[in-house]
Write a protein that holds these residues in place. Structure first.
Motif, PDB file in Angstrom:
ATOM      1  N   ARG A   3      39.657 -36.586  39.137  1.00  0.00           N
ATOM      2  CA  ARG A   3      40.763 -35.987  39.880  1.00  0.00           C
ATOM      3  C   ARG A   3      41.256 -34.741  39.178  1.00  0.00           C
ATOM      4  O   ARG A   3      41.124 -34.627  37.950  1.00  0.00           O
ATOM      5  CB  ARG A   3      41.920 -36.987  39.946  1.00  0.00           C
ATOM      6  N   LYS A  18      37.883 -49.830  34.502  1.00  0.00           N
ATOM      7  CA  LYS A  18      38.750 -48.743  34.053  1.00  0.00           C
ATOM      8  C   LYS A  18      40.198 -49.210  33.951  1.00  0.00           C
ATOM      9  O   LYS A  18      40.857 -49.043  32.926  1.00  0.00           O
ATOM     10  CB  LYS A  18      38.631 -47.574  35.019  1.00  0.00           C
ATOM     11  N   MET A  34      41.008 -43.494  30.737  1.00  0.00           N
ATOM     12  CA  MET A  34      42.335 -43.127  31.253  1.00  0.00           C
ATOM     13  C   MET A  34      43.146 -42.316  30.238  1.00  0.00           C
ATOM     14  O   MET A  34      44.297 -41.976  30.483  1.00  0.00           O
ATOM     15  CB  MET A  34      43.107 -44.370  31.671  1.00  0.00           C
ATOM     16  N   ASN A  93      50.090 -46.698  43.514  1.00  0.00           N
ATOM     17  CA  ASN A  93      51.482 -46.326  43.811  1.00  0.00           C
ATOM     18  C   ASN A  93      52.292 -46.143  42.536  1.00  0.00           C
ATOM     19  O   ASN A  93      51.860 -46.503  41.447  1.00  0.00           O
ATOM     20  CB  ASN A  93      52.134 -47.371  44.718  1.00  0.00           C
ATOM     21  N   GLN A 149      40.179 -38.240  29.726  1.00  0.00           N
ATOM     22  CA  GLN A 149      39.663 -38.789  30.980  1.00  0.00           C
ATOM     23  C   GLN A 149      38.225 -39.306  30.853  1.00  0.00           C
ATOM     24  O   GLN A 149      37.485 -39.345  31.836  1.00  0.00           O
ATOM     25  CB  GLN A 149      39.759 -37.741  32.102  1.00  0.00           C
ATOM     26  N   LYS A 151      52.911 -47.343  28.962  1.00  0.00           N
ATOM     27  CA  LYS A 151      51.885 -46.690  28.141  1.00  0.00           C
ATOM     28  C   LYS A 151      52.351 -45.317  27.669  1.00  0.00           C
ATOM     29  O   LYS A 151      51.728 -44.704  26.808  1.00  0.00           O
ATOM     30  CB  LYS A 151      50.610 -46.540  28.976  1.00  0.00           C
ATOM     31  N   ARG A 171      46.742 -36.250  35.584  1.00  0.00           N
ATOM     32  CA  ARG A 171      45.934 -36.644  36.739  1.00  0.00           C
ATOM     33  C   ARG A 171      46.807 -36.681  37.980  1.00  0.00           C
ATOM     34  O   ARG A 171      47.990 -36.984  37.907  1.00  0.00           O
ATOM     35  CB  ARG A 171      45.327 -38.016  36.476  1.00  0.00           C
TER      36      ARG A 171
END
Ligand SMILES: Cc1cc2nc3c(=O)[nH]c(=O)nc-3n(C[C@H](O)[C@H](O)[C@H](O)COP(=O)(O)OP(=O)(O)OC[C@H]3O[C@@H](n4cnc5c(N)ncnc54)[C@H](O)[C@@H]3O)c2cc1C
Ligand SMILES: NC(=O)c1ccc[n+]([C@@H]2O[C@H](COP(=O)([O-])OP(=O)(O)OC[C@H]3O[C@@H](n4cnc5c(N)ncnc54)[C@H](O)[C@@H]3O)[C@@H](O)[C@H]2O)c1
Ligand SMILES: Cc1cc2nc3c(=O)[nH]c(=O)nc-3n(C[C@H](O)[C@H](O)[C@H](O)COP(=O)(O)O)c2cc1C
Ligand SMILES: [Zn+2]
Lengths: 209, 89, 1004, 457
Positions: free
Chosen positions: C590, C550, C557, D116, C561, D328, D373
């Motif tokens: 998530r 991934k 991503m 992170n 998703q 991105k 997310r």
């Protein structure tokens, strides 16, 4: 110089009402209410319960409930702590309470500490749902129930009264005086879609109890 | 997460402030090794992965301090009580 | 030309009659500047298809032409910029954007236009742009990375553009509580809701769609002798008649969160209140964030059909079979004229039949399976089409849209078909997301070749397709059962109901993850242009765990998703590395389930209402007096009071200071924390929380107190007054009021519950005003008359009293922060406004002025009183010159650990005063001390300046600071070094008291 | 050629950086490197990339060897996060110790290194911290060349916004300390901030923006690439990187620790370094140690990818919110800890709301951008908010922990200093203050001054 008495100023006084005509939610300020916190002294809970029963004819609620007799009410706000209130507005309430139970409990005048609103209207629950993280369903939060909680970032204590004549729920809410403006903004914007009206006195279109 | 305050009932996490491990006891300040014992009590943590006894403060409710047993892996609340039997009981 | 004809021209692909759209309400909208019309009940996608628009976007990396793949929130391709100006929304899925009149949308990630996008030239470099290519390049020369490579990468980044203007719409939050939360209103959800509702349970039914019914609106099902969609409407009506049922349409449950002892659990849901209208109506938010607490939850979120990986599978015109049916049956739109079907499951065949039923030519049914249910073959007889079993589509062709497919039949022969739409069905993935947010891990189910929920969150059950039960009959049965169970579990009694007769359904599937024989690019993740080769490269380079796969390829991503497509990538990886799919497992899903606008999480808390504002009861008065306010925690406090014509803040503050020091001034100090402390144990309680003694404090007296943390560092300072043997009033700093209250409650409830102490905050009860200056007493005499004797003998320094005054209970404390003869007068806050006006008029003869916290701060620095700048959480009592307040007669919080070597070290910085050697020089806070002639290095650091002020009394700048061994260094000259303020000043170390060192004025 | 056509070609050149920009210099790179070093792994360069492109990239080998454990090593590092892998890399590269194993419970980077918000900066106040983080920044600045891996270190600046005079002075103090150590720092006023970020809320802010402390050399780095780059370089030097290998116990002999029990068998080593971040207490407990550490969950968020418009890193001084925009296009942001002990790698809604309220208070312009997310990581929160790189008091066992939510930026220096400690048995000079006994002795390194309350650091 002249000893002219000091004049009280209402915390919600002069707060603008957003342009949202309608009667979904009606509120009135409880300016007159005299308030005091009562914290029982260590080991005196039984004695205090009896004293309060004797002096005020009120069964001191052990939990978050509010009991009323005549002008006076005791609302449980914490283990062994109550918010006592008296309808007839005198700065003497805390003092008389002190005299009545001061040996069994510590009493502190809070008449100025809180800004209190009475709220009613057919859309009150929908409005409060936007503000309070509480389940106010009529079968869950009963008349006489009390809750201290957070009203979108503003600490608040809420209690339910008997429903009004029109069947609308009736609640009273107390917030710290300094936060009246912030709470008002939150209430007004939450009630706006239903129509938000303010009454100057309890008698004018507010359930009086 | 929701915490069952013994006084207020089950309330949302946002009403509470977290303090940490409930094990903390003030050691005897007059003990000869008081310094070492205070250091251990204040700074060292079991920090378990699993059931954890911890102190929460119902800051936006009744202002009670609560002893909560909570699983730190799953966030499951296992028990809640007042830190000590209430003072006047 | 009349309206109807116009529509026909405008909507060539719209079928007569069919669908759940309102043909009586045509809506006009724009896409890339061109005008089109659709109907109420359309999505942007269905309206575009109706208008025969197939090319709607460009892919992220290769800028490939993309069309509409799905009819739901899992859409990876058809992302558009919706609305304009401050309301511009990037990456909006056309497949869920509800059409409204005047809707304006634009395609993204193309220049100069969608049709000719020069970005597409990037496909020339496609061989270079493999997964992770950037990790391998741009390293040399280093300088070019920042200057050229990265800017280039950033220019290519992103799809749509953010508005970059403040969002003009409003948002709100709401709380809801229920017995049973039902997520998804397809057949399973509706059945569950109706079962739970009829038992009398409090039900919340959420669906992200604006129509209830789920697949029922997309399929030609029969339930109980009626059209599935009509059945859904009937159940909805029934539910609406239940007072305890709340139906939330356009509401996505986006996250499952933790619960509590009772088993009730928290969920987050987003209601799109006004996204289907141009702008929200008055007093309506754009969106509402629901925080739902449910005792039980039924997950009926359905399933998502997955694509198949084959060459050119991303071309506009290639469409999920289930989406084809949705457009046909729900929207009355034919997605093409000549169709083919590529399927690996029975379910896919429905698309062919439904297409044929509306007269679309189905040229071929390509089923990868060699064996197919006879029933299907028989049904296929009725539509003249070519059925190829054991065949695969190896390539889809067409520059801007599909025009041909190449098929490899069971014998390996290649045949081509001319088609403009290819329906694809690779099987279904149950929507398990909400069952995994709190840790559950899905389980592989061979029967449906997909993952199903496992280790469900406590209190949640699954029903229907979300659980892998793919027939309508199962959905209804499981839904009803789950709803009834949930109602029973929350204390309601239910009556069993008979199962409804429904059209039966074939669900067999044999997965085909990817088509080996494909030659051209075969896409796994459409939006991120992750191809089969990228997965292979990841395997080759060792990124073999699904999580590495991934992160290395960015598979899954993108904004979708990978809900539909990631599984294909995992399966390909499994095959390449000879592992079973369950062995690889899944990546973690998530919250949020679908992306949620950031503003929705903030609700009304933005701008001025980000945090509540606390106002003192003297605020209105201060405003009227022209005060300038500043934030102090949540409070607003008067910074200074400009007199008419005054503009320069420094001269205003100096004027205020001078007047106080020469006459009298008044300052609102109501914001300081005030805590009422009573009980038998009050005195010893204070002895334990303060470093100095309070049990010895006489009644009617005040004492300055220092409070430490258990680690021995200073926490807060303040005063406590003893009103009665068992009654103290504590004051704290404004900043620490809440912290101290919590600290005391901890001490009372946790450390020493045996003590008889009651504490309560009375901060809000009292308005408090400091009256300071040589004339303070005169003012008070005039103000208080004979309510209280304020003569020095009757009311000396550090005296306090409670007394009746003008019909209220007032309190007077003789304490001073300014160093002047000073008092603090407290009255119940509702009289605060009246009191401050009275104070001012009583002070008129003495020229009283109101002063703000700047003047207060100047005076406290002149006196060397410490505040938060010095008590910054890293200083000890000794550091700030208060060592003497550490009682040796008793134990107290912080005593033991304050003796640690690191805190007792004589080399620690100590509080000092400084003045500039050149009196005209200005001092700056935050400057570091250096010895004269020493280099400005950390090694030479001697300490720093904590507070500075211009002292109108001394006529030059003064400051406080913390200096290594400072107390020994009076008279030494130092550099106060402040490069970030572009300056350095030579200063002299002096005692931290600049004015009235022996405090004569206090006692006057 | 028409102006438009010209512009369009120009754009191709710009958008298609690979095609042009790199091609231009590609040749040069490989020539240089070829003469420079002959490496076991295929060298990463545009030249090899292009060569591979012609052969469908069939020639690339594993970025790092997926090793199986040997029975003994000179040094075993527990934890395949940034710190563990960096330690292994520098042990091999700087100290010539390459008989090293890095043991990772799951897949490398599965911990905080892989989750992170990638901010790197050296804007620290205290003398115990400042030189260490600046050393780390220096290592970041040369990392690509050192590792032959593009970790996308991007120095677009870190700006801390202040909202009051008091806050300004604290930032000034910090900025001055930085400058005295040769670290770049600028104190901006409100106008200066506005020039950089015109879209912040300057009109109706509850806490008006007064200015900011700017470190231009601060920025971000690609978190996963840091892990993979260190792994590849270490592996290349002979380090064994062993995944799916959880340490379950320690082997003792004569009072010292001589090895570890793992899910893949016993492994012996003369020195063992712990670099397990959020799991520090759990692993330490296996050796009977109790640490001054609590594990807390910190959440982070990423938005849908949008065209870049936020240049550097911005932190809000009046609420819990900080943000940057990834290469991105996603807005990567976060805020405060949830505040309770947790090993669950996930948080709850109140924190999400708190962070987004901060976001809207500072940047109402991102209100319609969608959160894509959210996730959480387990922070090893120390009792003074600063890390520990030290011996443990048990012979053979060394500790690297207490990184709180600031350890990503520390990755190179942490590895460098931990390697130094493991190799030389003495603390590296920039890490001297990171002693385990400082809590007992009172030599705390508390940047925030909140004391022994980990969830406040
Ligand atoms: C949401 C979030 C945002 C952050 N933002 C920033 C930021 O912007 N800037 C910054 O500087 N820092 C940031 N941090 C902090 C930073 O990520 C960590 O401090 C740092 O990554 C910790 O070092 P590490 O990489 O070695 O830890 P990790 O990557 O967690 O490595 C520890 C490894 O040890 C492994 N492990 C644990 N137990 C065992 C065992 N028994 N056996 C074998 N292996 C084991 C784990 O699986 C893990 O892979 C953030 C952290 C989080 C969670
Ligand atoms: N034959 C097959 O292979 C096959 C496979 C899958 C599905 N099906 C069909 O699909 C149907 C399954 O019924 P069902 O009720 O289980 O699913 P459904 O797809 O009919 O309904 C699911 C509903 O949940 C909503 N939803 C999903 N996630 C949500 C969220 N997070 N918040 C709010 N709403 C959300 C969707 O909008 C949808 O309306 C049956 O009719 C069955 O025939 C058939
Ligand atoms: C800097 C950064 C950028 C990220 N960008 C994305 C992204 O664009 N899309 C996405 O789905 N996840 C993104 N993520 C989140 C990861 O998918 C993942 O949630 C995170 O690494 C934590 O892992 P986990 O959720 O599997 O536990 C990003 C994470 C980080 C640290
Ligand atoms: Zn409570």
């Amino acid at each position: 110089m002249a000893d002219d008495a000091l004049t009280a100023r209402a915390p919600f006084g002069g707060l603008a009402i957003s342009a949202a005509p309608g009667n979904g939610v009606r509120v009135a300020e409880r300016g007159g209410l005299a308030l005091a916190t009562v914290h029982v002294r260590r080991g005196q809970i039984t004695a205090l319960t009896e004293r309060v029963r004797a002096r005020f004819g009120i069964e001191l609620p052990p939990g978050p409930h509010r009991r009323v007799a005549g002008d006076v009410a005791f609302a449980g706000i914490a283990p062994e702590a109550w918010l006592a209130s008296s309808e007839e507005d005198s700065n003497g309430f805390a003092r008389s309470l002190e005299a009545a139970i001061g040996d069994l409990a510590s009493v502190a005048d809070q008449s100025s500490g809180y800004a209190v609103l009475r709220m009613t209207g057919p859309k009150l629950r929908e409005t409060l749902a936007k503000i309070l993280p509480l389940d106010l369903h009529p079968r869950v939060f009963l008349p006489g129930d009390v809750a201290s909680t957070i009203a979108s970032h503003v600490g608040a204590t809420l209690w339910r009264l008997e429903d009004g004549a029109d069947g609308s729920p009736v609640f009273e809410i107390a917030v710290f005086r300094s936060l009246a403006g912030s709470f008002w903004h939150c209430l007004a914007s939450s009630a706006a879609e239903f129509g938000f009206a303010r009454r100057e006195t309890l008698s004018s279109g507010m359930p009086n109890q | 997460m929701r915490i069952q305050c013994p006084y207020c009932g089950e309330r949302d996490l946002s009403e509470f402030a977290y303090h940490g491990d409930a094990a903390f006891r003030r050691p005897d300040p007059d003990a000869p090794d008081a310094a070492a014992r205070f250091f251990e009590a204040l700074y060292l943590r079991e920090n378990p992965a699993g059931p954890h006894e911890e102190l929460w403060y119902h800051a936006s409710g009744c202002r009670s301090w609560l002893r909560v047993t909570r699983n730190t892996r799953t966030h499951e609340i296992l028990a809640v009580s007042f830190p000590k039997p209430s003072a006047s009981a | 030309m009349n309206a109807r004809e116009q529509q026909e021209v405008a909507q060539p692909n719209r079928l007569a009659g069919a669908g759940r759209i309102d043909r009586s309400r045509p809506l006009s909208f724009r896409f890339d500047g061109r005008r089109y019309t659709g109907f109420a009940g359309d999505t942007l996608a269905s309206a575009l298809l109706a208008a025969n628009v197939r090319l709607v976007g460009r892919s992220f990396k290769y800028h490939r032409p993309r069309g509409i793949l799905t009819a739901g929130s899992e859409e990876p391709n058809a992302l558009v910029e919706l609305r304009d100006g401050a309301r511009r929304e990037a990456n909006t899925r056309a497949t869920v954007a509800e059409l409204y009149d005047g809707l304006d949308a634009r395609s993204q990630n193309r220049w100069p236009s969608l049709a000719l996008d020069v970005g597409a030239a990037s496909s020339l470099f496609a061989p270079l742009l493999v997964a992770g290519f950037y990790y391998k390049t741009f390293m040399w020369p280093a300088a070019l990375w920042e200057k050229l490579y990265e800017p280039a990468i950033r220019r290519a980044a992103g799809l749509g553009r953010a508005s970059q203007e403040a969002d003009p719409d409003s948002y709100e939050k709401a709380h809801a509580f229920c017995d049973v939360l039902i997520v998804g209103a397809g057949p399973a959800g509706l059945a569950a809701a109706s079962a739970a509702a009829s038992a009398g349970a409090r039900v919340i039914l959420c669906d992200e769609d604006f129509l209830l019914g789920g697949r029922l609106n997309s399929e030609r099902f029969e339930i109980d002798g009626m059209r599935g969609a009509s059945w859904a409407q009937q159940v909805e009506a029934e539910l609406r008649s239940h007072p305890e049922v709340r139906i939330l349409r356009r509401t996505t449950v986006f996250g499952t969160y933790d619960g509590g002892l009772s088993g009730a659990r928290s969920f987050g849901a987003l209601e799109r209140v006004a996204d289907h209208v141009p702008i929200p109506p008055a007093h309506q938010p754009r969106q509402r964030l629901w925080k739902i607490v449910a005792k039980r939850t039924v997950l009926t979120a359905g399933a998502v059909e997955r694509p198949i990986v084959f060459g050119g599978n991303d071309r506009p015109g290639v469409m999920m079979a289930s989406a084809v049916r949705t457009y046909l049956n729900r929207f009355g739109v034919v997605p093409g004229r000549r169709a083919a079907l590529f399927t690996t499951s029975d379910d896919g065949w429905k698309a062919a039949f439904d297409l044929a039923a509306v007269g679309v030519r189905v040229v071929a049914i390509i089923d990868a399976r060699r064996e197919v249910a006879p029933a299907l073959l028989a049904a296929a007889e009725h539509i003249e089409t070519q059925v190829l079993c054991g065949a695969q589509v190896v390539d889809a062709h067409g520059a801007r849209g599909l025009d041909r497919i190449t098929v490899r039949d069971h014998a390996g022969e290649r045949v081509q078909f001319r088609v403009d739409v290819l329906a694809v069905s690779g099987g279904w993935n149950p929507s398990v997301a909400l069952s995994t947010h709190v840790g559950g891990r899905p389980r592989w189910a061979d029967t449906i070749a997909a993952f199903v929920p496992d280790g469900m969150p406590r209190g949640m059950v699954v029903a229907g397709a979300a659980g892998g039960s793919f027939t309508l009959a199962d959905a209804l049965r499981e839904g009803a059962a789950a709803g009834a169970e949930a109602a029973q579990a929350t204390g309601f009694t239910t009556v069993p109901r008979p199962d409804l007769p429904v059209s039966d359904e074939l669900t067999a599937v044999v997965p085909l993850w990817s088509v080996e024989a494909s030659e051209s690019k075969a896409f796994v993740d459409f939006q991120h242009d992750v191809t089969c080769e990228d997965v292979a490269l990841a395997a080759r380079e060792g990124f073999r765990s699904v999580e590495h796969l991934k992160r290395y390829t960015t598979l899954g991503m993108a904004t979708d998703q990978g809900r539909a497509s990631s599984i294909n990538g995992h399966a390909i990886m499994a095959a390449l590395t000879e592992r079973a799919i369950p062995e690889l497992g899944t990546t973690t899903s998530r919250p949020p389930y679908t992306p949620v606008a950031l503003a929705a999480f903030a609700g009304i808390h933005r701008g001025k209402h980000f945090k509540p504002t606390r106002l003192t009861s003297g605020h209105a008065w201060a405003e009227a007096r022209g005060a300038t306010f500043m934030e102090s925690g949540d409070w607003l406090r008067a910074q200074w009071f400009a007199a008419p014509g005054e503009t320069d803040w420094l001269s205003i503050v100096s004027r205020e200071v001078k007047t106080v020091r020469s006459g009298v001034g008044v300052c609102d100090v109501s914001t300081l924390g005030k805590i009422d402390i009573q009980g038998q144990g009050a005195a010893s309680f204070l002895d334990r929380v303060y470093s100095n003694l309070f049990s010895t404090l006489p009644i009617g007296r005040v004492r300055y107190g220092l409070m430490l943390r258990e680690d021995g560092l200073v926490m807060d300072d303040g005063t406590s007054a003893r009103l009665a043997p068992r009654h103290y009033i504590m004051s704290t700093t404004t900043a620490n009021a809440a912290k101290v209250m919590r600290h005391l409650e901890h001490a009372r409830q946790v450390l020493w519950p045996e003590l008889d102490v009651q504490i309560v905050s009375v901060t809000e009860q009292w308005a408090q005003y400091a009256i300071a200056g040589p004339n303070a007493r005169h003012l008070l005499e005039r103000l208080l008359g004979d309510a209280i004797d304020v003569s020095n003998s009757a009311f000396p320094y550090l005296a306090c009293a409670e007394f009746a005054w003008r019909g209220v209970t007032a309190r007077l404390f003789r304490i001073s922060f300014s160093g002047e003869l000073a008092y603090e007068l407290a009255v119940p806050a509702r009289f605060g406004d009246s009191a401050i006006r009275a104070i001012l008029s009583a002070g008129e003869p003495f020229g009283v002025v109101p002063y703000g916290i700047e003047a207060l701060s100047v005076m406290r620095i002149e006196k060397g009183h410490v505040t938060g700048n010095e008590l910054n959480g890293t200083t000890t009592a000794a550091d700030v010159g208060l060592g003497r307040m550490m009682s040796t007669k008793k134990d107290f919080i912080g005593r033991v650990l304050a003796q640690r070597p690191g805190l007792a070290d004589p080399d620690r910085p100590q509080l000092i005063g400084i003045r500039p050697v050149d009196p005209s020089a200005r001092l700056y806070g935050g400057a570091h001390f250096l010895k004269l002639g020493e280099e400005a290095t950390l090694a030479n650091d001697q300490g720093y300046v904590t507070s500075v002020a211009f002292s109108p009394m001394l006529g030059h700048w003064i400051g406080l600071g913390l200096l290594v061994r400072g107390r020994e260094r009076r008279g030494e000259r130092l550099r106060a070094h402040s490069p970030v303020r572009g300056g350095e000043v030579e200063v002299e170390v002096v005692a931290p008291v600049f004015f009235d060192p022996d405090g004569a004025r206090l006692h006057g | 050629m028409s102006v438009d056509a010209a512009k369009c070609i120009f754009d191709i050149a710009e958008i298609q950086f690979v095609g042009r920009a790199v091609a231009i210099i590609g040749g040069t790179i490989c020539r240089l490197y070829h003469s420079a070093e002959a490496v076991a792994l295929m060298h990463y360069s545009i030249f090899n990339l292009m060569r591979q492109a012609l052969s469908g990239h069939r020639g690339w080998g594993p970025a790092w060897r997926d090793a199986t454990p040997k029975s003994t090593y000179d040094v075993v590092i527990i934890g395949g996060g940034g710190h563990g892998l960096a330690t292994a890399h520098y042990l091999a590269k700087v100290h010539g110790i390459s008989n090293v194993a890095v043991l990772e419970r799951g897949w490398i980077g599965s911990g905080n290194a892989g989750r992170n918000t990638t901010i790197i900066r050296s804007n620290y106040l205290l003398p115990g911290n400042n030189p260490f983080y600046e050393w780390s920044m220096k290592l970041w600045e040369g990392l690509e060349q050192d590792l032959n891996y593009n970790a996308m270190v991007s120095q677009r600046g870190v700006l801390n916004i202040y909202h009051s005079d008091a806050q300004r002075d604290t930032y000034a103090r910090r900025g001055n300390a930085m400058r005295m150590h040769g670290v770049d720092a600028e104190l901006l006023d409100a106008a200066g901030v506005r020039r950089m970020l015109p879209f912040l809320d300057y009109e109706s802010a509850r806490f008006p923006i007064h200015g900011g402390l700017l470190q231009r050399r601060g920025g971000t780095a690609r978190h996963d690439a840091v892990v993979w780059g260190f792994a590849r370089a270490a592996s290349d030097r002979g380090v064994d990187i062993i995944q799916n290998c959880e340490v379950t116990g320690f082997i003792r002999a004569a009072g010292r620790i001589v090895g570890v029990e793992t899910t893949r068998g016993a492994i012996r080593a003369s020195k063992i370094g712990m670099a397990v971040a959020g799991s520090s207490s759990r692993v330490a407990a296996l050796a009977g140690l109790t640490l001054p550490i609590e594990s807390h969950v910190l959440q982070a968020f990423v938005s849908e990818a949008i065209k870049p418009f936020i240049a550097g890193v911005v932190t809000f001084g009046a609420g819990h919110f900080y943000i940057s925009q990834s290469d991105k296009g996603g807005l990567v942001f976060g805020g405060d800890l949830d505040g309770y002990n947790s090993y669950a790698q996930r948080g709850n809604l109140p924190t999400v709301e708190d962070v987004c309220e901060g976001a809207m208070a500072l940047m109402p312009a991102i209100g319609r951008v969608r959160v894509l997310r959210s996730w959480g990581g387990v922070m090893d929160m120390s009792m003074d908010g600063s890390p520990i790189i030290d011996r443990t008091g048990i012979e053979g066992l060394y500790l690297n922990a207490g990184w709180c939510y600031g350890g990503f930026k520390a990755t190179p220096a942490s590895g460098w200093c931990f390697a130094h400690l493991l190799a030389r048995d003495e603390s590296h000079e920039v890490a001297r203050a990171y002693r385990l006994d400082r809590f007992a002795s009172g030599h705390l390194i508390d940047e925030r001054g909140v004391g022994a309350q980990p969830n406040l650091h």
